[in-house]
Design a protein around this motif. Structure first.
Motif, PDB file in Angstrom:
ATOM      1  N   ALA A   1       0.830  -1.204   0.000  1.00 34.47           N
ATOM      2  CA  ALA A   1       0.000   0.000   0.000  1.00 34.47           C
ATOM      3  C   ALA A   1       0.865   1.256   0.000  1.00 34.47           C
ATOM      4  CB  ALA A   1      -0.932  -0.010   1.203  1.00 34.47           C
ATOM      5  N   TYR A   2       1.957   1.223   0.751  1.00 33.09           N
ATOM      6  CA  TYR A   2       2.838   2.395   0.805  1.00 33.09           C
ATOM      7  C   TYR A   2       3.479   2.658  -0.558  1.00 33.09           C
ATOM      8  CZ  TYR A   2       6.973   5.204   1.641  1.00 33.09           C
ATOM      9  OH  TYR A   2       7.937   6.181   1.549  1.00 33.09           O
ATOM     10  N   VAL A   3       3.972   1.619  -1.194  1.00 29.20           N
ATOM     11  CA  VAL A   3       4.611   1.760  -2.510  1.00 29.20           C
ATOM     12  C   VAL A   3       3.605   2.282  -3.531  1.00 29.20           C
ATOM     13  CG1 VAL A   3       5.694   0.492  -4.415  1.00 29.20           C
ATOM     14  CG2 VAL A   3       6.371   0.014  -2.049  1.00 29.20           C
ATOM     15  N   ALA A   4       2.391   1.746  -3.488  1.00 29.47           N
ATOM     16  CA  ALA A   4       1.351   2.188  -4.426  1.00 29.47           C
ATOM     17  C   ALA A   4       0.967   3.646  -4.166  1.00 29.47           C
ATOM     18  CB  ALA A   4       0.131   1.289  -4.300  1.00 29.47           C
ATOM     19  N   GLU A   5       0.835   4.003  -2.900  1.00 24.63           N
ATOM     20  CA  GLU A   5       0.464   5.368  -2.538  1.00 24.63           C
ATOM     21  C   GLU A   5       1.489   6.387  -3.031  1.00 24.63           C
ATOM     22  OE1 GLU A   5      -0.024   8.086   1.521  1.00 24.63           O
ATOM     23  OE2 GLU A   5       0.169   5.903   1.669  1.00 24.63           O
ATOM     24  N   MET A   6       2.775   6.006  -2.918  1.00 24.37           N
ATOM     25  CA  MET A   6       3.843   6.922  -3.316  1.00 24.37           C
ATOM     26  C   MET A   6       4.085   6.906  -4.825  1.00 24.37           C
ATOM     27  SD  MET A   6       4.652   8.388  -0.535  1.00 24.37           S
ATOM     28  CE  MET A   6       6.091   9.268  -1.124  1.00 24.37           C
ATOM     29  N   GLY A   7       3.517   5.917  -5.506  1.00 26.88           N
ATOM     30  CA  GLY A   7       3.689   5.840  -6.959  1.00 26.88           C
ATOM     31  C   GLY A   7       5.076   5.403  -7.393  1.00 26.88           C
ATOM     32  N   PHE A   8       5.764   4.638  -6.538  1.00 27.47           N
ATOM     33  CA  PHE A   8       7.097   4.161  -6.897  1.00 27.47           C
ATOM     34  C   PHE A   8       7.010   3.122  -8.016  1.00 27.47           C
ATOM     35  CE2 PHE A   8       8.302   5.105  -2.260  1.00 27.47           C
ATOM     36  CZ  PHE A   8       8.708   6.395  -2.587  1.00 27.47           C
TER      37      PHE A   8
END
Length: 236
Positions: free
Chosen positions: A174-181
């Motif tokens: 979820a964190y990676v998706a939220e940041m758009g990495f």
């Protein structure tokens, strides 16, 4: 004198002789052990002797001149660098051709649970980054990693490894998706990868060249300049 008295004297003499011979045997054994155990001939048995014996038994050295043998880096002094090289020789992470340690193989898992091995990327430079979604210092450097991934992703394999043994995989995703990495994320589900690389704090970054040698490593947040410096080392 009665036969009983003579018998007691004989037994006493026999016991005394036995004790004497036993002591002499032990003394000789100790002397022999000291001579055999003191491989570097400094008059004492110590850790250097133990390391030399391990290497001798493994067939990695022939002990002709112990002083020359333990001065691994050839600077004329037996120092901490030599000790480090000895450990790497014994563990198999050092080769005589190069001073850099060989990167040990690890297995991590992609977002679908498929096993991915470091050796799958043999012949390509690799960056290992151990992180966790709860790690604030990790998050600080991730935008730089993403930027460099977009720039060098075709030349370098980025392995952004979440320490899933102590992290929630869904939180990490979820964190990676939220940041758009854009970089791929892998999961150290059992903590074996982190253990193999001696990770004791997050983030930890390891730079591996295309021949599989560790060119540099860092514990803690690194700057964009340090990241670029590591990239240049593994691309040279």
């Amino acid at each position: 004198m009665s036969n009983r008295g003579k018998g007691k004297r004989i037994i006493s003499v026999f016991l005394a002789l036995t004790v004497f011979l036993s002591s002499a045997f032990i003394m000789c054994s100790n002397v022999a052990a000291l001579t055999l155990g003191d491989v570097n001939s400094d008059g004492s048995i110590n850790s250097v002797d133990a390391n030399l014996l391990k290497r001798f038994l493994s067939g990695s050295i022939v002990i002709d001149n112990a002083t020359e043998v333990i001065d691994i880096d050839g600077d004329g002094v037996v120092n901490a660098i030599d000790s480090s090289l000895l450990i790497r020789i014994i563990s198999g992470t050092y080769t005589p051709e190069r001073n850099e340690p060989v990167a040990p193989d690890i297995t991590v898992y992609d977002a679908d649970g498929n096993a991915v091995r470091l050796s799958d990327f043999k012949g390509k430079p690799v960056i290992l980054n151990f992180w966790a979604s709860w790690c604030t210092p990790c998050k600080k450097e991730m935008p730089d990693f993403n930027e460099k991934y977009l720039e060098y992703g075709d030349e370098i394999q980025f392995l952004m490894i979440d320490f899933a043994k102590d992290d929630n995989i869904e939180d990490a995703k979820a964190y990676v998706a939220e940041m758009g990495f854009a970089f791929p994320v892998y999961f150290d589900t059992y903590g074996d990868a982190a253990k193999t690389y001696g990770v004791i704090g997050f983030p930890t970054t390891v730079f591996i060249d295309s021949d599989g040698y560790i060119m540099d490593s860092y514990r803690g947040t690194i700057s964009e300049e340090t990241l670029l410096s590591g990239i240049n080392k593994i691309l040279d």
